[in-house]
Design a protein around this motif. Structure first.
Motif, PDB file in Angstrom:
ATOM      1  N   HIS A  13      17.329 -55.479 -54.567  1.00  0.00           N
ATOM      2  CA  HIS A  13      17.796 -55.464 -55.110  1.00  0.00           C
ATOM      3  C   HIS A  13      18.284 -56.305 -56.183  1.00  0.00           C
ATOM      4  O   HIS A  13      19.797 -56.818 -57.091  1.00  0.00           O
ATOM      5  CB  HIS A  13      18.868 -54.646 -55.193  1.00  0.00           C
ATOM      6  CG  HIS A  13      18.287 -53.190 -53.685  1.00  0.00           C
ATOM      7  ND1 HIS A  13      17.890 -51.827 -55.047  1.00  0.00           N
ATOM      8  CD2 HIS A  13      18.580 -51.998 -53.027  1.00  0.00           C
ATOM      9  CE1 HIS A  13      17.608 -51.511 -54.428  1.00  0.00           C
ATOM     10  NE2 HIS A  13      17.950 -51.321 -52.727  1.00  0.00           N
ATOM     11  N   LEU A  14      17.424 -57.842 -56.055  1.00  0.00           N
ATOM     12  CA  LEU A  14      17.342 -58.951 -56.528  1.00  0.00           C
ATOM     13  C   LEU A  14      18.469 -58.700 -57.937  1.00  0.00           C
ATOM     14  O   LEU A  14      17.503 -57.862 -58.996  1.00  0.00           O
ATOM     15  CB  LEU A  14      16.452 -59.933 -56.714  1.00  0.00           C
ATOM     16  CG  LEU A  14      16.826 -61.081 -56.350  1.00  0.00           C
ATOM     17  CD1 LEU A  14      18.354 -61.564 -56.137  1.00  0.00           C
ATOM     18  CD2 LEU A  14      15.601 -62.105 -57.061  1.00  0.00           C
ATOM     19  N   LYS A  15      19.348 -59.540 -58.422  1.00  0.00           N
ATOM     20  CA  LYS A  15      19.735 -59.216 -59.746  1.00  0.00           C
ATOM     21  C   LYS A  15      19.393 -60.555 -60.526  1.00  0.00           C
ATOM     22  O   LYS A  15      20.509 -61.586 -59.878  1.00  0.00           O
ATOM     23  CB  LYS A  15      21.055 -58.459 -60.108  1.00  0.00           C
ATOM     24  CG  LYS A  15      20.733 -56.283 -59.423  1.00  0.00           C
ATOM     25  CD  LYS A  15      21.953 -55.508 -60.173  1.00  0.00           C
ATOM     26  CE  LYS A  15      21.763 -54.972 -59.756  1.00  0.00           C
ATOM     27  NZ  LYS A  15      22.670 -53.528 -59.675  1.00  0.00           N
ATOM     28  N   LYS A  16      19.942 -60.717 -62.112  1.00  0.00           N
ATOM     29  CA  LYS A  16      20.261 -62.121 -62.346  1.00  0.00           C
ATOM     30  C   LYS A  16      20.140 -62.323 -63.575  1.00  0.00           C
ATOM     31  O   LYS A  16      19.266 -61.422 -64.451  1.00  0.00           O
ATOM     32  CB  LYS A  16      19.162 -63.606 -62.300  1.00  0.00           C
ATOM     33  CG  LYS A  16      19.194 -64.851 -62.616  1.00  0.00           C
ATOM     34  CD  LYS A  16      20.942 -64.989 -62.367  1.00  0.00           C
ATOM     35  CE  LYS A  16      21.422 -66.303 -63.053  1.00  0.00           C
ATOM     36  NZ  LYS A  16      22.762 -66.508 -62.678  1.00  0.00           N
ATOM     37  N   ASP A  30      17.192 -55.706 -60.554  1.00  0.00           N
ATOM     38  CA  ASP A  30      17.279 -54.919 -59.499  1.00  0.00           C
ATOM     39  C   ASP A  30      15.817 -54.638 -59.468  1.00  0.00           C
ATOM     40  O   ASP A  30      14.941 -53.959 -58.986  1.00  0.00           O
ATOM     41  CB  ASP A  30      17.703 -53.368 -59.836  1.00  0.00           C
ATOM     42  CG  ASP A  30      17.909 -52.937 -58.426  1.00  0.00           C
ATOM     43  OD1 ASP A  30      18.072 -53.063 -57.578  1.00  0.00           O
ATOM     44  OD2 ASP A  30      17.415 -51.240 -58.819  1.00  0.00           O
ATOM     45  N   VAL A  31      15.112 -56.193 -58.831  1.00  0.00           N
ATOM     46  CA  VAL A  31      14.006 -56.267 -58.383  1.00  0.00           C
ATOM     47  C   VAL A  31      13.902 -56.066 -56.817  1.00  0.00           C
ATOM     48  O   VAL A  31      14.807 -56.878 -56.124  1.00  0.00           O
ATOM     49  CB  VAL A  31      13.223 -58.067 -58.432  1.00  0.00           C
ATOM     50  CG1 VAL A  31      11.598 -57.965 -58.468  1.00  0.00           C
ATOM     51  CG2 VAL A  31      12.736 -57.318 -59.941  1.00  0.00           C
ATOM     52  N   SER A  32      13.187 -55.740 -55.712  1.00  0.00           N
ATOM     53  CA  SER A  32      12.525 -55.463 -54.535  1.00  0.00           C
ATOM     54  C   SER A  32      10.837 -55.443 -53.825  1.00  0.00           C
ATOM     55  O   SER A  32      10.203 -54.967 -55.135  1.00  0.00           O
ATOM     56  CB  SER A  32      13.055 -53.931 -54.207  1.00  0.00           C
ATOM     57  OG  SER A  32      14.445 -53.590 -54.061  1.00  0.00           O
ATOM     58  N   PHE A  33      10.958 -56.375 -53.671  1.00  0.00           N
ATOM     59  CA  PHE A  33       9.864 -56.653 -52.467  1.00  0.00           C
ATOM     60  C   PHE A  33       9.379 -58.045 -51.542  1.00  0.00           C
ATOM     61  O   PHE A  33      10.973 -57.393 -51.374  1.00  0.00           O
ATOM     62  CB  PHE A  33       8.631 -57.104 -53.764  1.00  0.00           C
ATOM     63  CG  PHE A  33       8.493 -58.575 -54.703  1.00  0.00           C
ATOM     64  CD1 PHE A  33       8.625 -59.638 -53.556  1.00  0.00           C
ATOM     65  CD2 PHE A  33       9.675 -58.508 -55.921  1.00  0.00           C
ATOM     66  CE1 PHE A  33       8.557 -61.039 -53.935  1.00  0.00           C
ATOM     67  CE2 PHE A  33       9.728 -60.154 -56.290  1.00  0.00           C
ATOM     68  CZ  PHE A  33       9.686 -61.142 -55.663  1.00  0.00           C
ATOM     69  N   TYR A  34       8.629 -57.456 -50.975  1.00  0.00           N
ATOM     70  CA  TYR A  34       7.920 -58.393 -49.900  1.00  0.00           C
ATOM     71  C   TYR A  34       6.863 -59.507 -49.377  1.00  0.00           C
ATOM     72  O   TYR A  34       6.264 -59.305 -49.925  1.00  0.00           O
ATOM     73  CB  TYR A  34       7.870 -57.377 -48.234  1.00  0.00           C
ATOM     74  CG  TYR A  34       6.944 -57.015 -48.021  1.00  0.00           C
ATOM     75  CD1 TYR A  34       5.390 -56.780 -47.836  1.00  0.00           C
ATOM     76  CD2 TYR A  34       6.810 -55.584 -48.800  1.00  0.00           C
ATOM     77  CE1 TYR A  34       5.218 -56.446 -47.612  1.00  0.00           C
ATOM     78  CE2 TYR A  34       6.179 -54.847 -48.392  1.00  0.00           C
ATOM     79  CZ  TYR A  34       5.155 -55.145 -47.879  1.00  0.00           C
ATOM     80  OH  TYR A  34       3.933 -54.119 -48.311  1.00  0.00           O
ATOM     81  N   ASP A  65      23.194 -62.533 -59.117  1.00  0.00           N
ATOM     82  CA  ASP A  65      24.640 -62.198 -59.635  1.00  0.00           C
ATOM     83  C   ASP A  65      24.256 -60.211 -58.629  1.00  0.00           C
ATOM     84  O   ASP A  65      25.622 -59.527 -58.953  1.00  0.00           O
ATOM     85  CB  ASP A  65      24.126 -61.063 -61.292  1.00  0.00           C
ATOM     86  CG  ASP A  65      24.195 -62.992 -62.027  1.00  0.00           C
ATOM     87  OD1 ASP A  65      25.534 -63.242 -61.518  1.00  0.00           O
ATOM     88  OD2 ASP A  65      23.793 -62.940 -62.497  1.00  0.00           O
ATOM     89  N   GLY A  66      24.015 -60.309 -57.896  1.00  0.00           N
ATOM     90  CA  GLY A  66      23.141 -59.363 -57.047  1.00  0.00           C
ATOM     91  C   GLY A  66      22.181 -58.658 -55.976  1.00  0.00           C
ATOM     92  O   GLY A  66      21.360 -59.955 -56.418  1.00  0.00           O
ATOM     93  N   GLY A  67      22.097 -58.705 -55.295  1.00  0.00           N
ATOM     94  CA  GLY A  67      20.967 -58.657 -54.434  1.00  0.00           C
ATOM     95  C   GLY A  67      21.110 -59.079 -53.123  1.00  0.00           C
ATOM     96  O   GLY A  67      21.934 -59.933 -53.076  1.00  0.00           O
ATOM     97  N   GLU A  68      20.088 -59.242 -52.678  1.00  0.00           N
ATOM     98  CA  GLU A  68      19.832 -59.786 -50.950  1.00  0.00           C
ATOM     99  C   GLU A  68      18.324 -60.398 -51.202  1.00  0.00           C
ATOM    100  O   GLU A  68      17.387 -59.992 -51.540  1.00  0.00           O
ATOM    101  CB  GLU A  68      19.404 -58.945 -49.560  1.00  0.00           C
ATOM    102  CG  GLU A  68      21.173 -58.347 -49.300  1.00  0.00           C
ATOM    103  CD  GLU A  68      20.856 -57.385 -48.040  1.00  0.00           C
ATOM    104  OE1 GLU A  68      22.091 -57.451 -47.421  1.00  0.00           O
ATOM    105  OE2 GLU A  68      19.805 -57.159 -47.867  1.00  0.00           O
TER     106      GLU A  68
END
Length: 323
Positions: A13-16, A30-34, A65-68
């Motif tokens: 849930h990465l946010k910028k 709200d980007v998610s991947f591995y 601005d958010g996420g891990e």
């Protein structure tokens, strides 16, 4: 992929966002991947879709601005200054323009040596530093006669090899490659791609390969993520992406790739309408205004990135519906 490997990097849930005059620009939303250890994840999309910002935010050149961002099991946003310094040795970046990313006042020796000057063993032993620089030049295919040259004296391909040598200098695990061949001639592009593939095998590197060119990404990636206006719209094995793309945007991108073989027919998908503003985003699916599959639901409800088959993810309400 045939076998499950260790997850080196997990993005949750990465946010910028960027504050601009008209509001909040949603660069990464709200980007998610591995990314598994030893693999290459290709990240593609139009200019301005947020792919480069994603790469820079992952390695904290930009603050999220958010996420891990979980690297080797640790959230990098929780690292203290000492831990961040250690983290920097494990991750590196190769930039798009090899000319503007290199200090024109430094020689090739100084440019490659610069990252090593922060490591105590090279600070104390100048002979060891010189030997490491020469070793790196050999690894990336740079002639020793260029060691005292300056960036303006090299062509684009050699300058990019200097950038790759700098990235390799601290023996990283993970490298973000931000459009590393887009500024180069086609024949030089192939040389740099082959160099990156060889280095990955030789040093067990993991790549995030960012590009707007799907045909380039195909040659180096294990999996491909497609971005549109700050979001991942499709994520899958590269074979699935090229043989059976599910998202209408991915289908349109693939239809634009020239086919070299005479006699092959493929319908060109022309997208109508303009890309919405990343500041004033439309309700529902961000691609709906240009999509040939769009229905009433698409303009009201934002599609989630869902797994429609093993390791196949797509953010489209009607991905299974054939056009």
């Amino acid at each position: 992929m045939s076998e499950q490997r260790e997850k080196l990097l997990e993005i949750n849930h990465l946010k910028k966002y960027f504050h601009v005059k008209k509001g909040l620009l949603h660069a990464v939303d709200d980007v998610s991947f591995y990314i598994e250890k030893g693999e290459t994840l290709g990240l593609v999309g139009e200019s301005g879709c947020g792919k480069s910002t994603t790469g820079r935010t992952i390695i904290r050149l930009l603050e999220a601005d958010g996420g891990e961002v979980i690297f080797h099991g640790k959230n990098i946003h929780d690292l203290n200054p000492t831990e961040m310094k250690e983290f920097r040795q494990h991750v590196q970046m190769v930039f798009q323009d090899p000319y503007s990313s290199l200090n024109p006042r430094l020689s090739i020796f100084d440019l490659i040596a610069e990252p090593l000057t922060n490591i105590p063993e090279y600070q104390k032993d100048k002979a060891k530093l010189e030997a490491r620089v020469k070793e790196l030049m050999e690894i990336v295919g740079l002639s020793q006669r260029l060691i005292n040259a300056y960036p303006h004296e090299l062509d684009g391909g050699r300058r990019q090899r200097v950038g790759v040598a700098r990235a390799l200098s601290v023996r990283p695990d993970f490298i973000v490659l931000d459009e590393p061949v887009s500024a180069l001639d086609v024949c030089i592009q192939a040389q740099i791609i082959n160099l990156l593939i060889r280095l990955q095998k030789e040093f067990d590197l993991t790549y995030l390969f960012i590009s707007h060119d799907l045909s380039v990404v195909k040659h180096i990636s294990n999996r491909i993520g497609v971005m549109y206006l700050g979001k991942i719209v499709e994520l899958s094995d590269y074979k699935d992406i090229f043989e059976d793309p599910l998202h209408p945007y991915t289908q349109a991108l693939l239809s634009a790739i020239p086919i070299p073989k005479v006699g092959l027919n493929r319908q060109r998908i022309i997208l109508k309408g303009d890309v919405p503003s990343p500041v004033n985003l439309p309700e529902g699916c961000r691609f709906a205004g240009r999509c040939f599959k769009a229905q009433e639901r698409c303009f009201k409800e934002t599609p989630e990135l869902r797994e429609v088959a093993p390791n196949r993810f797509v953010a489209c309400h009607f991905a299974e519906v054939k056009a």
